[in-house]
Enzyme design. Structure first.
Site, PDB file in Angstrom:
ATOM      1  N   MET A 141     -23.897  -4.424  19.951  1.00 24.48           N
ATOM      2  CA  MET A 141     -24.677  -3.236  19.642  1.00 24.48           C
ATOM      3  C   MET A 141     -24.874  -3.080  18.140  1.00 24.48           C
ATOM      4  SD  MET A 141     -26.440  -0.872  21.020  1.00 24.48           S
ATOM      5  CE  MET A 141     -25.900  -0.347  22.663  1.00 24.48           C
TER       6      MET A 141
ATOM      7  N   PHE B 137      14.069   8.586  10.303  1.00 31.20           N
ATOM      8  CA  PHE B 137      13.509   7.354  10.872  1.00 31.20           C
ATOM      9  C   PHE B 137      12.587   7.679  12.048  1.00 31.20           C
ATOM     10  CE2 PHE B 137      13.932   3.795  13.976  1.00 31.20           C
ATOM     11  CZ  PHE B 137      13.241   2.839  13.237  1.00 31.20           C
ATOM     12  N   GLN B 138      11.389   7.163  11.983  1.00 26.48           N
ATOM     13  CA  GLN B 138      10.357   7.353  13.007  1.00 26.48           C
ATOM     14  C   GLN B 138      10.030   8.828  13.240  1.00 26.48           C
ATOM     15  OE1 GLN B 138      11.297   4.983  16.531  1.00 26.48           O
ATOM     16  NE2 GLN B 138      10.159   3.257  15.660  1.00 26.48           N
TER      17      GLN B 138
ATOM     18  N   GLU C  57       0.958   1.870  23.245  1.00 31.45           N
ATOM     19  CA  GLU C  57       0.791   3.272  23.616  1.00 31.45           C
ATOM     20  C   GLU C  57      -0.678   3.649  23.802  1.00 31.45           C
ATOM     21  OE1 GLU C  57       4.761   2.985  21.534  1.00 31.45           O
ATOM     22  OE2 GLU C  57       2.719   2.278  21.101  1.00 31.45           O
TER      23      GLU C  57
END
Length: 578
Positions: A493, A130-131, A68
């Site tokens: 860096m 759930f989720q 995602e």
């Protein structure tokens, strides 16, 4: 199915509504907004929307990323290079939380996004189902606006509002969370585009008196300097900027995100300001008599020590966001305005001028910078490939016309310094948040938005390994992104700072990498490795001339550093060349 779209004028007319479920309403709303590309990853809570999308795959193309975070960075690259609003789909729980870094990145860099997340059924909200996560609470600090939808009837008006807020004024990301029952629920669908929201006023009315005062100050200036930011491109004010600069003869410097808004080859362009910007515009900031800032926000990387920043100058700050004026640097003249409108009026009021002697000082300082840096690098890394050589050669071969997408680190600053950006919306990078892993997915989005352009992702070996799974997205969609990995075997860096400020204690910055070329081959992407200077030219030609994706790993000097540099807490006048 055709969607009826009502303008504000037609909203009161009698129009037949169409019966559909909430998921279909989502897709029809996107079509009504002209969306033709969505980046995302399916899951349980958003599955009904994906089912509806199945029937519109020819009109709304879905790009399945491998994560995602990859989806939202791809949408950022799409938005930044197209001027359109990027769209993302994700499921609930971890799908939604995986968007948070991209939302924060888009908010600070003013990128318009509409992220649509699925959510558990409304009767399960707050039960730790759930989720289930509180995506509203989590995303509120990193969105321009967010909204949870629990009824199908609210889907169309909320999405219309979302697109309006995301793309108007100072753009930014919006998140719309839709419960699963709302996606299944039946609704009488009618789409009304949003053109106003109570208490939200993105369009600012230009104060003519402020602009007149600014013009009078600029007309009297002997050593004016203009610093431009991404606000120029967000306002589509590139032509107005060019006309104004050529009439007034004012030297033009740019922030990191402003690169490309003004042609890099133009004689009035004097380089980039900031911690790793060019010597001349940084030093001259503390020598100019008038500092004109347009569409930039005076962040800490630009100003250095604020107490010693441009104290001798009259500061004119033009910005569309009232919160930015006087936030960091006190403006003598603050102009709350769209950059396009302000520059148009300023040009009318400005006198035709030339500041050639003042401009020559910038060019002399620039040449001195190049001479010193070149001499130092040749002395220290005479036989090794260097990052600046790669970027400079790439710039010449593409005539400064490619879309360059960079990650975060030394390579990012080298690309900013040595690539000559001659086209608007051609520099895509994570500016304010500094998100490693940004470049590869963002380059995919940029190429999706600009299939006819050369899109080159320049990435460090560390950042590449954060999102390298998106090579699968390139493979599945045959996306012709060109990838250059500048591999120095360090988190470069961080190592540079450890060398300069921590007595060379290289604490966990040595990083091992896989065989990048073999990895690319496993995704059916052609690649090669370059380790010698004499092989670089032909390798870059092969990369640029290959129609499909190509990965080029360049083994660069291990301890090459990025200069110029303004150390933390120093004045911009104290910029170091070594």
């Amino acid at each position: 199915m055709e969607t009826t779209i009502l303008s504000k004028k037609d909203q009161n007319k009698s129009v037949q509504k169409q019966k559909m479920n909430g998921s279909e309403a989502v897709i029809q709303s996107l079509k009504a907004e002209g969306v033709n590309t969505v980046f995302g990853y399916p899951g349980g809570a958003i599955m009904p929307v994906y089912d509806a999308l199945f029937h519109h795959a020819q009109e709304v193309k879905h790009i399945l990323t491998r994560h995602e975070q990859g989806a939202i960075h791809a949408a950022q690259g799409f938005a930044r290079t197209s001027g359109k609003t990027g769209v993302v789909f994700a499921t609930s729980g971890p799908g939604a939380t995986n968007l948070i870094t991209g939302l924060a990145d888009a908010l600070i860099d003013s990128t318009p996004l509409v992220c649509i997340t699925g959510q558990v059924a409304s009767h399960l909200l707050g039960t730790d189902a759930f989720q289930e996560t509180d995506v509203m609470g989590i995303s509120m600090p990193v969105t321009k606006w967010n909204c949870q939808v629990t009824k199908a009837e609210d889907i169309a008006p909320v999405l219309a509002k979302a697109f309006y807020i995301a793309g108007s004024g100072r753009p930014g990301p919006v998140l719309v969370d839709i419960t699963k029952d709302a996606q299944f629920e039946s609704v009488d669908f009618l789409y009304r585009k949003c053109s106003a929201v109570r208490s939200y006023q993105p369009e600012v009315k230009l104060n003519l008196e402020q602009v007149q005062t600014a013009a009078a100050v600029l007309n009297k200036a002997k050593k004016p300097l203009m610093i431009i930011g991404q606000g120029i491109m967000l306002a589509n004010a590139e032509e107005e900027l060019l006309t104004f600069a050529e009439k007034t003869g004012i030297p033009v410097a740019s922030t990191l995100l402003g690169l490309g808004a003004f042609p890099g080859h133009h004689p009035l362009f004097v380089g980039m300001v900031g911690m790793h910007g060019n010597y001349a515009p940084n030093v001259k900031t503390n020598e100019c008599d008038v500092l004109l800032a347009v569409g930039m926000r005076f962040d800490d990387r630009v100003t250095g020590d604020v107490s010693r920043y441009a104290k001798q100058a009259k500061v004119i700050h033009i910005d569309i966001d009232a919160a930015e004026i006087n936030k960091i640097i006190k403006a003598d003249i603050g102009v709350l305005a769209d950059a396009k409108d302000a520059l148009t009026i300023l040009t009318e009021l400005a006198e035709q001028q030339s500041h050639q002697n003042w401009l020559d000082e910038f060019h002399h300082a620039k040449q001195n910078e190049l001479d010193v840096l070149s001499e130092n690098r040749k002395k220290e890394f005479s036989d090794e490939l260097r990052m600046d050589l790669v970027i400079d050669l790439l710039s010449g071969k593409t005539n400064g016309n490619a879309v360059i997408v960079t990650d975060v680190g030394q390579h990012q600053m080298m690309a900013a310094q040595f690539y000559q950006y001659n086209q608007t919306k051609s520099n895509v990078t994570s500016g304010g948040l500094g998100t490693m892993g940004f470049a590869l997915p963002a380059a995919i989005g940029a190429k999706m938005a600009n299939p006819e352009k050369q899109v080159v992702a320049i990435i460090g070996d560390g950042g590449f390994q954060m999102t390298l799974q998106e090579l699968g997205t390139i493979m599945q969609n045959s996306t012709g992104v060109k990838i250059i990995i500048l591999n120095n075997g360090y988190l470069g860096m961080v190592r540079q700072w450890q060398q300069m400020f921590f007595e060379k204690r290289y604490s966990f910055t040595d990083i091992q990498s896989p065989d990048f070329v073999a990895l690319a081959a496993s995704y059916n992407i052609r690649g090669e490795k370059v380790e010698k200077q004499e092989d670089l030219n032909d390798a870059l030609d092969r990369l640029l001339n290959t129609e499909n994706a190509f990965l080029l790993e360049v083994k660069v000097a291990r301890e090459d550093n990025v200069f110029p540099m303004v150390p933390t807490g120093a004045s911009v006048s104290e910029i170091r060349l070594q």
